[in-house]
Design an enzyme around this catalytic site. Sequence first.
Site, PDB file in Angstrom:
ATOM      1  N   HIS A  65     -12.723  -5.536  17.096  1.00  0.00           N
ATOM      2  CA  HIS A  65     -13.398  -5.483  16.644  1.00  0.00           C
ATOM      3  C   HIS A  65     -14.117  -6.634  18.098  1.00  0.00           C
ATOM      4  CE1 HIS A  65     -13.562 -10.816  16.393  1.00  0.00           C
ATOM      5  NE2 HIS A  65     -12.320 -10.072  15.487  1.00  0.00           N
ATOM      6  N   ASP A 174     -11.224 -13.583  20.764  1.00  0.00           N
ATOM      7  CA  ASP A 174     -11.138 -13.217  19.872  1.00  0.00           C
ATOM      8  C   ASP A 174     -12.051 -12.148  19.377  1.00  0.00           C
ATOM      9  OD1 ASP A 174     -11.243 -13.076  17.036  1.00  0.00           O
ATOM     10  OD2 ASP A 174     -12.253 -14.886  16.689  1.00  0.00           O
ATOM     11  N   GLU A 206     -17.480  -8.179  12.499  1.00  0.00           N
ATOM     12  CA  GLU A 206     -16.307  -8.813  11.669  1.00  0.00           C
ATOM     13  C   GLU A 206     -16.512 -10.580  11.604  1.00  0.00           C
ATOM     14  OE1 GLU A 206     -12.888 -10.972  11.485  1.00  0.00           O
ATOM     15  OE2 GLU A 206     -14.426 -10.711  12.953  1.00  0.00           O
ATOM     16  N   GLU A 207     -17.227 -11.542  12.676  1.00  0.00           N
ATOM     17  CA  GLU A 207     -17.361 -12.426  12.290  1.00  0.00           C
ATOM     18  C   GLU A 207     -18.818 -13.357  11.672  1.00  0.00           C
ATOM     19  OE1 GLU A 207     -15.909 -14.390  14.252  1.00  0.00           O
ATOM     20  OE2 GLU A 207     -14.823 -13.498  15.991  1.00  0.00           O
ATOM     21  N   ASP A 229      -6.207  -7.950  15.324  1.00  0.00           N
ATOM     22  CA  ASP A 229      -6.873  -9.306  15.996  1.00  0.00           C
ATOM     23  C   ASP A 229      -5.953  -9.637  15.871  1.00  0.00           C
ATOM     24  OD1 ASP A 229      -9.051 -10.700  15.508  1.00  0.00           O
ATOM     25  OD2 ASP A 229      -9.677  -9.431  13.306  1.00  0.00           O
ATOM     26  N   HIS A 313     -12.002 -19.257  17.962  1.00  0.00           N
ATOM     27  CA  HIS A 313     -13.530 -20.317  17.875  1.00  0.00           C
ATOM     28  C   HIS A 313     -13.891 -21.024  18.273  1.00  0.00           C
ATOM     29  CE1 HIS A 313     -14.324 -17.659  13.609  1.00  0.00           C
ATOM     30  NE2 HIS A 313     -13.828 -16.983  15.107  1.00  0.00           N
TER      31      HIS A 313
END
Length: 345
Positions: A65, A174, A206-207, A229, A313
């Site tokens: 992603h 990410d 995706e998030e 990922d 994150h």
Amino acid sequence: MNYEEILGRLCALSGPSGFEEKVAQAAEELLRPLVDEVYTTRLGSVVGVRRCGRENAHKLLLDAHLDEIGFIVTGHDEGFLRFAPLGGVDPRMLPDREVVVLTDPPVHGVVACLPPHVQTAEDMGKSLPIKELFIDVGLSQEEAERRIPIGTPATYRGGCAPLGEDLLCGKALDDRAGFAVLLDVLERLREKELGVDLYVLGSTQEETHSTGAITAAYEIAPDRCVAVDVTHGDSPDSSKNETFKLGGGPVIGVGPNCDGLAVFYLREAAKQLEIPVQIEVMSGSSGTNAWPIQVSREGVATAVVSIPERYMHTPVEVVSRTDLENTARLLASYIADDIIPDMED
């Protein structure tokens, strides 16, 4: 593959879930020399296709992603911006962080915080919820309302830079690290004859809900998929049973979200190449795009290959170049005719 250069370019771009246009454009430019066709889906995902030339060839999809966690402006208060998260934002990361508000041109901001001199001991020991935080953009109420409408997205400010000899550190690794790996896979397969039509997907959203991958997989209708990922990397305060060593190799998922035959052949490929791999038991959802892709249409035989990453994150995510290279080597060999199983078996 020059990971520092590619990730420096990708991570410098802002692309929170639902607002990935600029990073998707960069992904399309990077894909174009490596595939036969590039196109963008209705939800903004980027698809590169390398055809093998065989009639009725099976389709193998590689997914990573492009979006990152971020924020969206919800209001104005004396020139300060109220905001809500896009994706899994940890409020402990926010006070005193620099952000980029995605107006045209972008506006630099900082998340407001109290200096320690004026905080009580109780204040210093607690985390404020996002609804009590503000972004300071240095504007009056009138200017803030004029220049930054409600609904404007924002991201952490930053890019990607070396950390020590083998590590890279930055925001949005990410999962732009995963997308860089897919570019590396295509480079490694450039002169290789394939037995499948290879689809490389840079998916959006995706998030928030994996909607970019859900819709792209429905349109592509792949026979097999590998979702690439990140997973949780080791750090001094982390559980050794729940994290994976940076530099310890790609992490292969095992569980109901992971096709058993694909797992077997990935592990066999790793043995042949003498690539160290780590195993992550996924007792339910993998937490990746593999979860919805697996049940697209009548079902897709799906595997999960992850890159260990510290500080997920946050604006200072960390990955190992060695892991990136070994993940690309592993996937390229898995896809090659002499490793991948006959999909009709």
